[in-house]
Scaffold this motif. Structure first.
Motif, PDB file in Angstrom:
ATOM      1  N   PHE A 282      -8.694   2.050  11.810  1.00  0.00           N
ATOM      2  CA  PHE A 282      -8.093   2.016  10.480  1.00  0.00           C
ATOM      3  C   PHE A 282      -6.580   1.860  10.525  1.00  0.00           C
ATOM      4  O   PHE A 282      -5.989   1.168   9.701  1.00  0.00           O
ATOM      5  N   VAL A 283      -5.932   2.467  11.494  1.00  0.00           N
ATOM      6  CA  VAL A 283      -4.483   2.331  11.621  1.00  0.00           C
ATOM      7  C   VAL A 283      -4.101   0.894  11.956  1.00  0.00           C
ATOM      8  O   VAL A 283      -3.156   0.337  11.399  1.00  0.00           O
ATOM      9  N   LEU A 284      -4.843   0.279  12.851  1.00  0.00           N
ATOM     10  CA  LEU A 284      -4.515  -1.084  13.261  1.00  0.00           C
ATOM     11  C   LEU A 284      -4.856  -2.123  12.198  1.00  0.00           C
ATOM     12  O   LEU A 284      -4.276  -3.203  12.176  1.00  0.00           O
ATOM     13  N   ASN A 285      -5.790  -1.832  11.323  1.00  0.00           N
ATOM     14  CA  ASN A 285      -6.200  -2.792  10.305  1.00  0.00           C
ATOM     15  C   ASN A 285      -5.597  -2.538   8.928  1.00  0.00           C
ATOM     16  O   ASN A 285      -5.922  -3.229   7.978  1.00  0.00           O
ATOM     17  N   THR A 286      -4.742  -1.571   8.826  1.00  0.00           N
ATOM     18  CA  THR A 286      -4.099  -1.268   7.555  1.00  0.00           C
ATOM     19  C   THR A 286      -2.836  -2.102   7.413  1.00  0.00           C
ATOM     20  O   THR A 286      -2.056  -2.244   8.339  1.00  0.00           O
ATOM     21  N   SER A 287      -2.664  -2.637   6.243  1.00  0.00           N
ATOM     22  CA  SER A 287      -1.463  -3.419   5.964  1.00  0.00           C
ATOM     23  C   SER A 287      -0.406  -2.503   5.362  1.00  0.00           C
ATOM     24  O   SER A 287      -0.655  -1.820   4.372  1.00  0.00           O
ATOM     25  N   PHE A 288       0.771  -2.506   5.941  1.00  0.00           N
ATOM     26  CA  PHE A 288       1.847  -1.670   5.459  1.00  0.00           C
ATOM     27  C   PHE A 288       2.874  -2.473   4.666  1.00  0.00           C
ATOM     28  O   PHE A 288       3.992  -2.043   4.456  1.00  0.00           O
ATOM     29  N   ARG A 289       2.450  -3.648   4.211  1.00  0.00           N
ATOM     30  CA  ARG A 289       3.336  -4.494   3.428  1.00  0.00           C
ATOM     31  C   ARG A 289       3.521  -3.878   2.056  1.00  0.00           C
ATOM     32  O   ARG A 289       2.578  -3.469   1.400  1.00  0.00           O
ATOM     33  N   GLN A 290       4.738  -3.828   1.609  1.00  0.00           N
ATOM     34  CA  GLN A 290       5.025  -3.237   0.307  1.00  0.00           C
ATOM     35  C   GLN A 290       4.878  -4.311  -0.766  1.00  0.00           C
ATOM     36  O   GLN A 290       5.539  -5.340  -0.727  1.00  0.00           O
ATOM     37  N   GLU A 291       3.990  -4.074  -1.708  1.00  0.00           N
ATOM     38  CA  GLU A 291       3.763  -5.029  -2.781  1.00  0.00           C
ATOM     39  C   GLU A 291       4.867  -4.898  -3.817  1.00  0.00           C
ATOM     40  O   GLU A 291       5.295  -3.810  -4.164  1.00  0.00           O
ATOM     41  N   SER A 292       5.295  -6.045  -4.310  1.00  0.00           N
ATOM     42  CA  SER A 292       6.271  -6.012  -5.386  1.00  0.00           C
ATOM     43  C   SER A 292       5.516  -6.096  -6.701  1.00  0.00           C
ATOM     44  O   SER A 292       4.599  -6.892  -6.855  1.00  0.00           O
TER      45      SER A 292
END
Length: 121
Positions: free
Chosen positions: A16-26
């Motif tokens: 789950f850590v490796l497949n989580t996207s940490f991109r911040q949505e605007s």
């Protein structure tokens, strides 16, 4: 007996850590037009937002209409080959969209997208 369970939990956490996207949505503060053929594409690139009241922002930073081209030229030098995504309010005059596209092309961008909302009906 507890070791295999701990191993499985560790592997699940790692997955789950490796497949989580940490991109911040605007968050879009404009009413985007709807389209049935709109594609779900990631908003990676330079985001140029045209508001209904006539103001303009690039990557969330509000700028004046007269300085759009010069700011885009600076961005084109910093991020060569980057896509520019235009988020225009659905109530904006068509001429304003064309003028914006003209400024974007003169600044040196070739990859241009117009963002819409998918209408599933």
């Amino acid at each position: 007996m507890l070791t295999p369970l701990i191993d499985i939990i560790f592997l699940l956490c790692l997955f789950f850590v490796l497949n989580t996207s940490f991109r911040q949505e605007s968050y879009i503060e404009v009413n985007l037009p709807e389209s049935k053929t709109s594609e779900d594409t990631p908003t990676m690139g330079i985001i140029l937002t045209l508001y209904e009241n006539g103001s303009v922002s690039i990557n969330g930073e509000e700028i004046g209409w007269d300085s759009v081209e010069s700011v885009l030229e600076d961005e084109a030098e910093k991020q060569a080959g980057q896509e520019i995504i235009i988020q225009g309010d659905e109530n904006i005059d068509y001429g304003k969209i064309i003028a914006t596209l003209d400024k974007v092309r003169r600044a040196g961008f070739e990859l241009i997208s117009l963002q819409t909302i998918r209408n599933e009906r």
